[in-house]
Design a protein around this motif. Structure first.
Motif, PDB file in Angstrom:
ATOM      1  N   ALA A 189       0.824  -1.217   0.000  1.00 42.45           N
ATOM      2  CA  ALA A 189       0.000   0.000   0.000  1.00 42.45           C
ATOM      3  C   ALA A 189       0.853   1.260   0.000  1.00 42.45           C
ATOM      4  CB  ALA A 189      -0.919   0.011   1.218  1.00 42.45           C
ATOM      5  N   ASN A 190       2.186   1.108   0.003  1.00 46.61           N
ATOM      6  CA  ASN A 190       3.085   2.263   0.022  1.00 46.61           C
ATOM      7  C   ASN A 190       3.926   2.383  -1.244  1.00 46.61           C
ATOM      8  OD1 ASN A 190       3.160   3.749   2.834  1.00 46.61           O
ATOM      9  ND2 ASN A 190       2.857   1.579   3.282  1.00 46.61           N
ATOM     10  N   GLN A 191       3.527   1.662  -2.276  1.00 43.78           N
ATOM     11  CA  GLN A 191       4.272   1.679  -3.538  1.00 43.78           C
ATOM     12  C   GLN A 191       4.337   3.082  -4.136  1.00 43.78           C
ATOM     13  OE1 GLN A 191       2.498  -0.369  -6.925  1.00 43.78           O
ATOM     14  NE2 GLN A 191       4.442  -1.380  -7.337  1.00 43.78           N
ATOM     15  N   HIS A 192       3.298   3.885  -3.896  1.00 42.56           N
ATOM     16  CA  HIS A 192       3.243   5.224  -4.489  1.00 42.56           C
ATOM     17  C   HIS A 192       3.891   6.288  -3.601  1.00 42.56           C
ATOM     18  CE1 HIS A 192      -0.337   4.423  -2.145  1.00 42.56           C
ATOM     19  NE2 HIS A 192      -0.723   5.687  -2.170  1.00 42.56           N
ATOM     20  N   VAL A 193       4.864   5.878  -2.777  1.00 38.74           N
ATOM     21  CA  VAL A 193       5.657   6.827  -2.001  1.00 38.74           C
ATOM     22  C   VAL A 193       6.492   7.708  -2.931  1.00 38.74           C
ATOM     23  CG1 VAL A 193       7.582   5.198  -1.690  1.00 38.74           C
ATOM     24  CG2 VAL A 193       7.300   7.100  -0.095  1.00 38.74           C
ATOM     25  N   VAL A 194       6.826   7.182  -4.119  1.00 34.78           N
ATOM     26  CA  VAL A 194       7.502   7.971  -5.153  1.00 34.78           C
ATOM     27  C   VAL A 194       6.797   7.739  -6.474  1.00 34.78           C
ATOM     28  CG1 VAL A 194       9.808   8.009  -4.098  1.00 34.78           C
ATOM     29  CG2 VAL A 194       9.171   6.118  -5.615  1.00 34.78           C
ATOM     30  N   THR A 195       6.988   8.648  -7.408  1.00 34.69           N
ATOM     31  CA  THR A 195       6.529   8.460  -8.782  1.00 34.69           C
ATOM     32  C   THR A 195       7.743   8.526  -9.702  1.00 34.69           C
ATOM     33  OG1 THR A 195       6.081  10.835  -8.971  1.00 34.69           O
ATOM     34  CG2 THR A 195       4.232   9.408  -8.349  1.00 34.69           C
ATOM     35  N   GLY A 196       7.526   8.144 -10.953  1.00 33.80           N
ATOM     36  CA  GLY A 196       8.661   8.075 -11.879  1.00 33.80           C
ATOM     37  C   GLY A 196       9.385   6.746 -11.780  1.00 33.80           C
ATOM     38  N   LYS A 197       8.680   5.718 -11.279  1.00 32.43           N
ATOM     39  CA  LYS A 197       9.273   4.391 -11.121  1.00 32.43           C
ATOM     40  C   LYS A 197       9.339   3.675 -12.484  1.00 32.43           C
ATOM     41  CE  LYS A 197       6.020   3.265  -8.175  1.00 32.43           C
ATOM     42  NZ  LYS A 197       5.300   4.553  -8.082  1.00 32.43           N
ATOM     43  N   PRO A 198      10.129   2.595 -12.591  1.00 36.50           N
ATOM     44  CA  PRO A 198      10.137   1.803 -13.825  1.00 36.50           C
ATOM     45  C   PRO A 198       8.773   1.166 -14.069  1.00 36.50           C
ATOM     46  CG  PRO A 198      12.017   1.242 -12.418  1.00 36.50           C
ATOM     47  CD  PRO A 198      11.096   2.094 -11.595  1.00 36.50           C
ATOM     48  N   ASP A 199       8.489   0.868 -15.332  1.00 37.92           N
ATOM     49  CA  ASP A 199       7.201   0.269 -15.696  1.00 37.92           C
ATOM     50  C   ASP A 199       6.895  -0.986 -14.895  1.00 37.92           C
ATOM     51  OD1 ASP A 199       6.942   2.253 -17.507  1.00 37.92           O
ATOM     52  OD2 ASP A 199       7.211   1.027 -19.301  1.00 37.92           O
ATOM     53  N   GLY A 200       7.915  -1.821 -14.664  1.00 39.00           N
ATOM     54  CA  GLY A 200       7.707  -3.077 -13.977  1.00 39.00           C
ATOM     55  C   GLY A 200       7.603  -2.962 -12.473  1.00 39.00           C
ATOM     56  N   SER A 201       7.780  -1.766 -11.947  1.00 31.82           N
ATOM     57  CA  SER A 201       7.731  -1.560 -10.492  1.00 31.82           C
ATOM     58  C   SER A 201       6.681  -0.528 -10.116  1.00 31.82           C
ATOM     59  CB  SER A 201       9.109  -1.122  -9.983  1.00 31.82           C
ATOM     60  OG  SER A 201      10.086  -2.087 -10.251  1.00 31.82           O
ATOM     61  N   GLY A 202       5.575  -0.541 -10.840  1.00 36.67           N
ATOM     62  CA  GLY A 202       4.486   0.378 -10.530  1.00 36.67           C
ATOM     63  C   GLY A 202       4.549   1.696 -11.251  1.00 36.67           C
ATOM     64  N   GLY A 203       5.455   1.813 -12.213  1.00 37.90           N
ATOM     65  CA  GLY A 203       5.583   3.061 -12.961  1.00 37.90           C
ATOM     66  C   GLY A 203       4.476   3.236 -13.988  1.00 37.90           C
ATOM     67  N   LEU A 204       4.364   4.456 -14.483  1.00 42.45           N
ATOM     68  CA  LEU A 204       3.349   4.798 -15.482  1.00 42.45           C
ATOM     69  C   LEU A 204       3.955   4.722 -16.875  1.00 42.45           C
ATOM     70  CD1 LEU A 204       0.402   6.183 -15.837  1.00 42.45           C
ATOM     71  CD2 LEU A 204       1.727   8.279 -16.131  1.00 42.45           C
ATOM     72  N   GLU A 205       3.296   4.016 -17.770  1.00 39.08           N
ATOM     73  CA  GLU A 205       3.764   3.973 -19.159  1.00 39.08           C
ATOM     74  C   GLU A 205       3.695   5.386 -19.742  1.00 39.08           C
ATOM     75  OE1 GLU A 205       3.130   1.274 -23.190  1.00 39.08           O
ATOM     76  OE2 GLU A 205       1.779   1.021 -21.481  1.00 39.08           O
ATOM     77  N   GLY A 206       4.825   5.878 -20.237  1.00 34.21           N
ATOM     78  CA  GLY A 206       4.868   7.224 -20.785  1.00 34.21           C
ATOM     79  C   GLY A 206       5.389   8.281 -19.823  1.00 34.21           C
ATOM     80  N   ARG A 207       5.631   7.911 -18.556  1.00 34.77           N
ATOM     81  CA  ARG A 207       6.130   8.892 -17.585  1.00 34.77           C
ATOM     82  C   ARG A 207       7.501   9.430 -17.999  1.00 34.77           C
ATOM     83  NH1 ARG A 207       8.113  12.287 -15.447  1.00 34.77           N
ATOM     84  NH2 ARG A 207       8.152  12.948 -13.259  1.00 34.77           N
ATOM     85  N   ASP A 208       8.303   8.592 -18.695  1.00 35.22           N
ATOM     86  CA  ASP A 208       9.636   9.023 -19.102  1.00 35.22           C
ATOM     87  C   ASP A 208       9.588  10.220 -20.049  1.00 35.22           C
ATOM     88  OD1 ASP A 208       8.451   7.536 -21.152  1.00 35.22           O
ATOM     89  OD2 ASP A 208      10.344   6.609 -21.801  1.00 35.22           O
ATOM     90  N   ARG A 209       8.536  10.306 -20.867  1.00 33.98           N
ATOM     91  CA  ARG A 209       8.452  11.382 -21.860  1.00 33.98           C
ATOM     92  C   ARG A 209       7.478  12.493 -21.479  1.00 33.98           C
ATOM     93  NH1 ARG A 209       6.950   6.930 -25.981  1.00 33.98           N
ATOM     94  NH2 ARG A 209       8.190   5.896 -24.381  1.00 33.98           N
ATOM     95  N   ALA A 210       6.852  12.374 -20.310  1.00 38.49           N
ATOM     96  CA  ALA A 210       5.773  13.302 -19.955  1.00 38.49           C
ATOM     97  C   ALA A 210       6.227  14.754 -19.907  1.00 38.49           C
ATOM     98  CB  ALA A 210       5.157  12.896 -18.606  1.00 38.49           C
TER      99      ALA A 210
END
Length: 434
Positions: free
Chosen positions: A185-206
C-alpha cells in the motif's frame, strides 16, 4: 575518512544557483500584488513549512566511509501532499531547495492537482560514484528521511541526475521499513518508477511531451506553423530529448544543443534520434557529434533560431546573454532557467516566455496519474496516458493564455496569479488553525 579524490572533485565542481530564491520571490510578489493577495496569506506562502537536512554515512566500494548531506524542503501543503523531485547535484543546498519547492507549489496548483510543493536531493556529483555506491547512497538517504516522506504526505520524483532506477531504490527501501501488511500500500511513495515496479507507461516522456505541447498550443494561438522552424535545446537529457523528438515529428529543426560538457550546432538540422544514440554511447554527452560544429559556451543562446528551450539548470538566461537571444519564443523546460534581470530584457525585446510552472508541468501531471494508478490498482496504456496529458495541459495552457490576454500581463505572472488564487481560496474557505 572520505575518498580525497572524490572529495576534491566535488568541491571544485560547485556551480552555485545564487539568486534563485530572489527570483521566485520577485515572481511571487509581482503576482501577489496583481491579485491583491491578502497580507496574511502572503505571509504564509512566503515561507516554507518544513526544511529537513540529514547527514548520513555510506560505505564506498573501497571500504572507506563518506558522509553525505541530503535535503528535503516542504514549501506548502494546503492543497494536498507535498510533491516534487529529488536531484543529485553539486548545487543542491537549502536555498536552491527552497526556491524549487516554492515553484513546485505553484506548478501543482496551476495544474489543478491535489498536491503541494516540495524539493530536495543530495549534494553530490553522481558521475564520481559507481552504480553500487549510488544505490547505497540512495537507500541510506531514504532511511535518513524516514517518516518525512510518504504516499499521503510527501511524494518525491526524479529530477536532475536521478531517474526511474533511483525511484525504484527509494520505493523498495521505504516499503521495506513498513510493517508487512502495509508494504504494497506504500508503492506510491515515489513516482517516476520503472514500468515493472508500478511506474506509469509514458512517464519518461511526460515532461518533454508537455514542453512540446505548450509550444504547439502557443504556435496554434499565434497562427505559427512549427514545420521548418528552428529550435535550440540546452540540456539533452530526458526533457530536452523528448521535447526535441516531438518537435522534429512536427517538422521543426533542431539546430543547436548544449550540455554540461559543451555545445554544438548545425543550421541544416541535427538528427534527433541519431544524436540521442550518440549521446548514450558517449557517456551522456553530445560533444564531438560528427554532423556538427562546436559552439563557444557563451555563444550558445545567441544561435540563430525561432524557439529556445532551456532544459538544464536554473539561472541560465541572464542579463549577460538575454540581449543576444535571437529566438522569438522561450519554452522553459527547466525550473527557473531565466532570472529576473534576463526576463526583463526579453520582455522589453518582445520575446515570449512560456513559464516553467506551465511549460514543464507535464512531468508532475504524469506523476499524478502514476500515483492514482498505484492507489486504485489500475494499469493505463501509453495512448491513454498521452491523451490524458494532452487534455490536462490544454486546460492549463488556455487558462494562462486567456488570463494573460485579458489582464494584459505576461504569461508567467498570469500563471502565478492563477496558482496563488487557488491556494488562497483553500485558506479562505478552511480558515487558519486555531
Amino acid at each position: 575518512m572520505g575518498n580525497s579524490k572524490k572529495d576534491s572533485k566535488t568541491k571544485n565542481k560547485k556551480v552555485p544557483l545564487k539568486g534563485m530564491m530572489d527570483n521566485v520571490m520577485e515572481q511571487f510578489n509581482s503576482a501577489a500584488n496583481h491579485i491583491n493577495l491578502h497580507p496574511n496569506i502572503r505571509k504564509i506562502l512566503s515561507i516554507t513549512n518544513n526544511e529537513i537536512l540529514v547527514n548520513f554515512p555510506v560505505k564506498m566500494d573501497n571500504g572507506e566511509v563518506e558522509v553525505f548531506t541530503g535535503y528535503r524542503v516542504q514549501h506548502n501543503g494546503a492543497l494536498g501532499p507535498y510533491k516534487g523531485g529529488l536531484r543529485y547535484h553539486a548545487t543542491v543546498d537549502l536555498d536552491a531547495a527552497r526556491a524549487l519547492a516554492m515553484w513546485m507549489t505553484w506548478k501543482t496548483s496551476l495544474a489543478g492537482l491535489p498536491y503541494g510543493g516540495a524539493k530536495g536531493g543530495i549534494k553530490i556529483d553522481p558521475a564520481l560514484y559507481s552504480e553500487n555506491e549510488l544505490e547505497r547512497i540512495t537507500r541510506r538517504f531514504t532511511y535518513a528521511l524516514a517518516d518525512n516522506i510518504g504516499p499521503e504526505h510527501d511524494i518525491p520524483a526524479p529530477d536532475v541526475n536521478t531517474n526511474s532506477q533511483t525511484m525504484a531504490w527509494i520505493a523498495d527501501t521505504y516499503m521495506s521499513t513498513r510493517p508487512p501488511a502495509q508494504r504494497s500500500a506504500n508503492q506510491h511513495v515515489v513516482t517516476g518508477k520503472p514500468d515493472g515496479s508500478g511506474g506509469l507507461e509514458g512517464r519518461d516522456r511526460a515532461t518533454g511531451f508537455g514542453v512540446y505541447l505548450t509550444i504547439k498550443f502557443w504556435a496554434d494561438k499565434n497562427d505559427m506553423e512549427l514545420n521548418g522552424k528552428k529550435f535550440i535545446v540546452q540540456g539533452f537529457g530526458n526533457v530536452g530529448y523528448w521535447a526535441s523528438h516531438f518537435l522534429e515529428k512536427d517538422g521543426a529543426k533542431l539546430v543547436g544543443v548544449q550540455d554540461a560538457q559543451g555545445s554544438i550546432q548545425n543550421q541544416d538540422g541535427l538528427d534527433v534520434e541519431a544524436l540521442f544514440k550518440y549521446n548514450l554511447a558517449n557517456k551522456g554527452t553530445i560533444v564531438n557529434y560528427p554532423d556538427s560544429t562546436p559552439v563557444e559556451k557563451g555563444e550558445f543562446f545567441s544561435l540563430d533560431c525561432d524557439i529556445c528551450i532551456p532544459a538544464a539548470l536554473g539561472n541560465q538566461i541572464t542579463k549577460k546573454n538575454a540581449p543576444n537571444i535571437k529566438a522569438k519564443l522561450i519554452a522553459e523546460g527547466a525550473n527557473g532557467p531565466t532570472n529576473v534581470e534576463g526576463e526583463k530584457i526579453l520582455m522589453e525585446r518582445g520575446i515570449v516566455i512560456i513559464p516553467d510552472i506551465l511549460c514543464n508541468s507535464g512531468g508532475v501531471i504524469g506523476s499524478y496519474y502514476e500515483w492514482l494508478q498505484n492507489r486504485s490498482g489500475e494499469i493505463w496504456h501509453l495512448e491513454e496516458v498521452m491523451e490524458k496529458l494532452r487534455n490536462k495541459l490544454k486546460v492549463s495552457f488556455d487558462k494562462v493564455y486567456n488570463y494573460s490576454e485579458s489582464e494584459g500581463i505576461d504569461m508567467r505572472t498570469a500563471a502565478f496569479c492563477i496558482a496563488i488564487e487557488r491556494i488562497e481560496k483553500a485558506y479562505v474557505q478552511r480558515g487558519i488553525f486555531p
